[in-house]
Structures are given as structure tokens and as C-alpha cells.
Design an enzyme around this catalytic site. Sequence first.
Site, PDB file in Angstrom:
ATOM      1  N   PRO A   2       0.811  -1.214   0.000  1.00  0.00           N
ATOM      2  CA  PRO A   2       0.000   0.000   0.000  1.00  0.00           C
ATOM      3  C   PRO A   2       0.848   1.269   0.000  1.00  0.00           C
ATOM      4  O   PRO A   2       1.667   1.489   0.881  1.00  0.00           O
ATOM      5  CB  PRO A   2      -0.795  -0.117   1.305  1.00  0.00           C
ATOM      6  CG  PRO A   2      -0.712  -1.547   1.687  1.00  0.00           C
ATOM      7  CD  PRO A   2       0.578  -2.033   1.172  1.00  0.00           C
ATOM      8  N   GLU A   3       0.622   2.060  -0.998  1.00  0.00           N
ATOM      9  CA  GLU A   3       1.138   3.430  -1.005  1.00  0.00           C
ATOM     10  C   GLU A   3      -0.042   4.313  -0.617  1.00  0.00           C
ATOM     11  O   GLU A   3      -1.158   3.832  -0.422  1.00  0.00           O
ATOM     12  CB  GLU A   3       1.662   3.781  -2.401  1.00  0.00           C
ATOM     13  CG  GLU A   3       2.908   3.008  -2.795  1.00  0.00           C
ATOM     14  CD  GLU A   3       4.150   3.889  -2.810  1.00  0.00           C
ATOM     15  OE1 GLU A   3       4.094   5.030  -2.337  1.00  0.00           O
ATOM     16  OE2 GLU A   3       5.187   3.422  -3.322  1.00  0.00           O
TER      17      GLU A   3
END
Length: 286
Positions: A2-3
Site C-alpha cells: 500500500p502506497e
Amino acid sequence: MPELPEVETTCQGIAPHLVGNSITTVEIRNGNLRWPVSDEVYQLKNIALGKSLPPAAGNRAEPDTCVFRRAKYIIIPLPKSQHLLIHLGMSGSLRITAQEEELKKHDHVIFNLSSGLQMRYHDPRRFGSVLWTDQDLEDHRLLAKLGPEPLQDGFSTEYFIAKSKEKTKAIKLHIMDNHTVVGVGNIYACEALFLSGISPKLAAEKVSRPRLAKLHKNIRTVLQRSIDQGGTTLKDFIQSDGQPGYFKQQLNVYGREGEPCLTCESKIKRIVLGQRSTFYCPKCQK
DNA sequence: AAAACTACCTGAGTGC
DNA sequence: TGCACTCAGGTAGTTT
């Protein structure tokens, strides 16, 4: 992995299932995350959640919002100024499921909701965290020293230039540093530098003001575009409704070692900066 | 003070 | 087929 756009997407995805509901009970199957799941989380029973949905850009605390985001922390307000702080780390996800859906191996924390559905924290590598706090958020050790949000006014061109001009470290490490600006992970750092024609290893202070201004703009562009597309997915991000979040945007350099630059056809190079893979075009980025 | 480095973890991939 | 090994990466905390 996850960014920031994935975290934003997650907030938007879980919000409709939290709003106006309550957490009836919590079941912890493996509390051994980056930090142990807070003892208080084990005790949560019949806890009302916020009654309003987060604004489109969810990184703001509105009164009675059911969930919002600060940096990559997902923040769920509880009654009496308490909060849950959830970080997805490298491989975490939050999914909304039916109670009867079979548990997965790495479903570590189960929030039972008054709707009859569940919110499941899933995280194979257990780099993430599920924490409880009753502190003011701005005083919390994990939030207090964070830099500005990249898409808000606090991250101004002037701020970014001034901050950069006093740093000797590589520009890529500078923009990935949470004290400079939050939410710029490895992928987007590489991409923003490519779009700006700046070598990732150049010392921050050596980058000219016009080029810093360009980089500032591109950091915002890359993140905003990705949020609009629902998050880049490389491996294991699952949207909260369980659909794989495949919105892989065109990546110019990340993961493209040895392949031709899409601008000049030179071979994309991979180096290591701060123990992390760094991809760039040696001809386009100086 | 700032920069550099480490630890945490599992699944995927590679080589023998 | 299996074993040993490497790599991926966010980020707080430690060391230089």
C-alpha cells in the site's frame, strides 16, 4: 504494497460500512504485528462509530467522521476522543466480509460490526499495526513529527524548496522522508523524479529551485493521478470490498530495469539508495 | 543535528 | 521435488 493512494482507497472503501454502525466485538487471532495490538483493542465492545462519511479527500478530520487518513495511517474515531490507528505496513489490507466467509491464514484482527458484517485486518508480513489511543492525535508519537500532506496547502512550493535547500542527502531519500512530506513511497518517488528529469542520487541542496518546483508539482500529480485511478496494485493490495485493485498505471521507470526508457530508449538503470531499489533513466535524469 | 543503517516478516522467485 | 537462498519494502528506532 500500500502506497498513499491505496490507503486513501481503503478509507473510502470501508467508510460506508462503518458509518452509523458500531463495533460489537473484536477478535484478535494474531496480535503480534509490528507493535502488539493494543490491549484496549481486545476490550472494545459496542463502540459507536462516526455518523458521517469522510470528505472525498479523506485526509482531514471532520466532526463525527467515521474514518480518515493521516499519512498512511487509517484513523477511526471512537467515542470520548479515542481513536484506532491502523497502518497497513507493507502487505496489509482491510476487507469488509460476511461473518460466514472463510477466514484466511493472515486475517489477524476481526472487527464485528453491528451491520452483521466484519472488517478484517489481513497482513501476511505483519509490518502493519492496529493501535488504540486516547491521546490528542497531534501529540501521538507516531503522528506528531509527520510532515505535511502532499496534496494539502501545507506542502507548498516555497516550503519544499526551503526544506530541500538545507538537506545534503539524496533527493530521492529526501522526498521519501516523512519529515519532508508524507505518503511518498518508493514507486512514486521514482516516478516523480523521472517526470522531473532529476537524478535520484543528486543531493537535495544541489537541485535548482526551478527543478524543485517541478518536482513538487510532479509529486502531487503522480499521487493525485493514482488516487483518481484507485491505487496502483503490484502484488497484494485488495480493495476493501474484496475486489483486487488492479489499476496499474503506466509506470515509466519503476520495476523496468534494463528495459528501454519510454522517452529516449536508453536502458533503465537500477541502483540501491537507502537499501531500496531505485529505478531511473541515466539519460533523461541528471 | 542529520544522515546512515537496522529490524521487523512472509511469499515469491531463483538456482542447484 | 525440495532445500537454501535472495529479494521486496514502510518506517520507527538505533548508530554513526
